[in-house]
Motif scaffolding. Structure first.
Motif, PDB file in Angstrom:
ATOM      1  N   LYS A 189       0.821  -1.217   0.000  1.00  0.00           N
ATOM      2  CA  LYS A 189       0.000   0.000   0.000  1.00  0.00           C
ATOM      3  C   LYS A 189       0.856   1.268   0.000  1.00  0.00           C
ATOM      4  O   LYS A 189       0.466   2.279  -0.574  1.00  0.00           O
ATOM      5  CB  LYS A 189      -0.964  -0.008   1.200  1.00  0.00           C
ATOM      6  CG  LYS A 189      -2.213  -0.850   0.952  1.00  0.00           C
ATOM      7  CD  LYS A 189      -3.040  -1.052   2.209  1.00  0.00           C
ATOM      8  CE  LYS A 189      -3.711   0.198   2.711  1.00  0.00           C
ATOM      9  NZ  LYS A 189      -4.614  -0.110   3.856  1.00  0.00           N
ATOM     10  N   SER A 213       0.008   3.991  -2.752  1.00  0.00           N
ATOM     11  CA  SER A 213      -0.546   5.282  -2.320  1.00  0.00           C
ATOM     12  C   SER A 213      -0.047   6.454  -3.165  1.00  0.00           C
ATOM     13  O   SER A 213      -0.737   7.464  -3.307  1.00  0.00           O
ATOM     14  CB  SER A 213      -0.217   5.532  -0.843  1.00  0.00           C
ATOM     15  OG  SER A 213       1.186   5.622  -0.673  1.00  0.00           O
ATOM     16  N   ALA A 225      -2.490   6.379  -6.501  1.00  0.00           N
ATOM     17  CA  ALA A 225      -3.953   6.377  -6.409  1.00  0.00           C
ATOM     18  C   ALA A 225      -4.490   7.802  -6.473  1.00  0.00           C
ATOM     19  O   ALA A 225      -3.911   8.715  -5.898  1.00  0.00           O
ATOM     20  CB  ALA A 225      -4.384   5.718  -5.097  1.00  0.00           C
ATOM     21  N   LYS A 245      -6.644  10.959  -5.550  1.00  0.00           N
ATOM     22  CA  LYS A 245      -7.066  11.425  -4.233  1.00  0.00           C
ATOM     23  C   LYS A 245      -8.554  11.165  -4.031  1.00  0.00           C
ATOM     24  O   LYS A 245      -9.372  11.447  -4.892  1.00  0.00           O
ATOM     25  CB  LYS A 245      -6.771  12.933  -4.106  1.00  0.00           C
ATOM     26  CG  LYS A 245      -6.751  13.421  -2.669  1.00  0.00           C
ATOM     27  CD  LYS A 245      -6.049  14.764  -2.572  1.00  0.00           C
ATOM     28  CE  LYS A 245      -6.088  15.321  -1.170  1.00  0.00           C
ATOM     29  NZ  LYS A 245      -5.503  14.447  -0.159  1.00  0.00           N
ATOM     30  N   ARG A 292      -9.898   8.332  -4.021  1.00  0.00           N
ATOM     31  CA  ARG A 292     -10.301   7.056  -4.648  1.00  0.00           C
ATOM     32  C   ARG A 292      -9.274   5.957  -4.354  1.00  0.00           C
ATOM     33  O   ARG A 292      -9.133   4.996  -5.103  1.00  0.00           O
ATOM     34  CB  ARG A 292     -10.465   7.239  -6.165  1.00  0.00           C
ATOM     35  CG  ARG A 292     -11.610   8.209  -6.502  1.00  0.00           C
ATOM     36  CD  ARG A 292     -11.807   8.430  -7.981  1.00  0.00           C
ATOM     37  NE  ARG A 292     -12.175   7.234  -8.707  1.00  0.00           N
ATOM     38  CZ  ARG A 292     -13.397   6.716  -8.743  1.00  0.00           C
ATOM     39  NH1 ARG A 292     -14.375   7.269  -8.046  1.00  0.00           N
ATOM     40  NH2 ARG A 292     -13.646   5.644  -9.453  1.00  0.00           N
ATOM     41  N   GLU A 293      -8.584   6.128  -3.241  1.00  0.00           N
ATOM     42  CA  GLU A 293      -7.536   5.172  -2.871  1.00  0.00           C
ATOM     43  C   GLU A 293      -8.078   3.755  -2.706  1.00  0.00           C
ATOM     44  O   GLU A 293      -7.491   2.790  -3.195  1.00  0.00           O
ATOM     45  CB  GLU A 293      -6.838   5.608  -1.567  1.00  0.00           C
ATOM     46  CG  GLU A 293      -5.982   6.847  -1.702  1.00  0.00           C
ATOM     47  CD  GLU A 293      -6.755   8.142  -1.463  1.00  0.00           C
ATOM     48  OE1 GLU A 293      -6.114   9.204  -1.385  1.00  0.00           O
ATOM     49  OE2 GLU A 293      -8.000   8.082  -1.340  1.00  0.00           O
ATOM     50  N   TYR A 352      -8.692   1.979  -5.945  1.00  0.00           N
ATOM     51  CA  TYR A 352      -7.414   1.659  -6.608  1.00  0.00           C
ATOM     52  C   TYR A 352      -6.753   0.444  -5.949  1.00  0.00           C
ATOM     53  O   TYR A 352      -6.312  -0.489  -6.628  1.00  0.00           O
ATOM     54  CB  TYR A 352      -6.500   2.881  -6.528  1.00  0.00           C
ATOM     55  CG  TYR A 352      -5.225   2.754  -7.333  1.00  0.00           C
ATOM     56  CD1 TYR A 352      -5.241   2.829  -8.721  1.00  0.00           C
ATOM     57  CD2 TYR A 352      -3.995   2.580  -6.692  1.00  0.00           C
ATOM     58  CE1 TYR A 352      -4.072   2.731  -9.464  1.00  0.00           C
ATOM     59  CE2 TYR A 352      -2.816   2.486  -7.432  1.00  0.00           C
ATOM     60  CZ  TYR A 352      -2.860   2.561  -8.804  1.00  0.00           C
ATOM     61  OH  TYR A 352      -1.703   2.461  -9.540  1.00  0.00           O
ATOM     62  N   TYR A 353      -6.710   0.458  -4.613  1.00  0.00           N
ATOM     63  CA  TYR A 353      -6.132  -0.683  -3.887  1.00  0.00           C
ATOM     64  C   TYR A 353      -6.897  -1.968  -4.239  1.00  0.00           C
ATOM     65  O   TYR A 353      -6.292  -3.023  -4.445  1.00  0.00           O
ATOM     66  CB  TYR A 353      -6.195  -0.472  -2.367  1.00  0.00           C
ATOM     67  CG  TYR A 353      -5.396   0.697  -1.838  1.00  0.00           C
ATOM     68  CD1 TYR A 353      -4.385   1.297  -2.586  1.00  0.00           C
ATOM     69  CD2 TYR A 353      -5.652   1.203  -0.559  1.00  0.00           C
ATOM     70  CE1 TYR A 353      -3.666   2.373  -2.089  1.00  0.00           C
ATOM     71  CE2 TYR A 353      -4.926   2.284  -0.053  1.00  0.00           C
ATOM     72  CZ  TYR A 353      -3.941   2.864  -0.821  1.00  0.00           C
ATOM     73  OH  TYR A 353      -3.242   3.919  -0.323  1.00  0.00           O
TER      74      TYR A 353
END
Length: 296
Positions: A175, A179, A182, A184, A186-187, A190-191
């Protein structure tokens, strides 16, 4: 609760058309679908598959035959039980809530744990191995194809660069790399895309699904039902293609006279999608699609 099935009533309604028939639940998990199928049977048989060792305990005391194996071995195991045709096959694809909720399985981005993601805990390949040994090109390909990650190439480069300094061992290690890329706010999405890509690779899920779909068409008796719940476009596309085209890839095959002979007939012309109410009750339902077909 181990796992709350999505579309429980609809999938079992679509599956069980013959109470004394032979049915297969390919993704037993917590046994929710199997329990509902057993309630409909009168003199029928149920076989349940699951490769996850944790699922086996849930089958104790249930009137079914539990097979601890990947559903890609469907035909081989049924042959051992002298079963050559079945009346219905159900598959609820993806990860169970239980697998997401047990931190040390490494499926979830919510907990720090070793990068594992194996559905079959006896399997050798883990997510840790994938992120630390795959070439930049292979990482780029799997992130783009399985995770539909927009900046897959850049992320693959970053993962390779990060691991040269220190092996990426845990969810948090990965992560930290993610980070930086990704969007902002919408992390989490994305993860989830990256973790989906890794999970599909670790468990060879797409190839296993292809093998299962081909075997299912062969195993279903006339009138037999195929019921599949999928949670992302890659899975749903394969299921849709098999139902509508009679094959996984390419166009419909015609005979010399131009006639089309398809093994399956779609019962649901379009996939069923969950109501807002079901999504509120079970967040896992959000991306679910249910397709039902009948063997002709």
């Amino acid at each position: 609760m181990y796992h709350k099935p999505v579309f429980l009533k609809e999938s079992v309604d679509g599956l069980v058309w013959k109470p004394d028939g032979t049915y297969v639940d390919l993704t037993f998990g917590g046994g929710g679908h199997s329990a509902a199928i057993l309630e409909r049977l009168k003199g029928g048989r149920l076989f349940a598959f699951d490769q996850d060792q944790d699922a086996a305990a849930n089958a104790e005391g249930m009137d079914l035959t539990f097979i601890q194996a990947n559903f890609r071995h469907l035909k081989r195991y049924l042959k051992l039980y002298k079963v050559s045709a079945v009346d219905g096959i159900l598959a609820d694809l993806g990860v169970s809530s239980h697998q997401f909720d047990v931190p040390d399985r490494g499926f979830s981005t919510r907990f720090d744990a070793e990068l594992d993601m194996r559905m079959d805990q006896q399997a050798k390949r883990t997510a840790k191995e994938v992120v630390n040994t795959y070439s930049e090109r292979d990482l780029h390909q799997l992130l783009g194809m399985y995770g539909e990650v927009k900046n897959a190439r850049t992320l693959a480069q970053a993962i390779v660069a990060a691991r040269t300094n220190k092996s990426l061992e845990t969810v948090e290690d990965l992560k930290q790399v993610l980070s930086k890329f990704a969007a902002k706010g919408r992390e989490a999405k994305y993860y989830a895309q990256v973790f989906q890509a890794l999970r599909l690779e670790v468990n060879d899920e797409i190839k296993a699904l292809e093998e299962m779909l081909e075997q299912s068409v062969e195993l279903l008796a006339p009138g037999g039902r195929l019921v599949v719940l999928s949670y992302h476009s890659l899975e749903d596309r394969l299921v849709k293609h098999m139902i509508n085209k009679g094959k996984l890839y390419g166009e419909v095959e015609k005979d010399f006279y131009g006639n089309v002979h398809l093994p399956l007939k779609a019962i649901t012309k379009k996939p069923m999608i969950p109501s807002q109410e079901e999504i509120m009750e079970n967040s896992r339902a959000r991306s679910a699609k249910l397709r039902i077909a009948e063997k002709q």
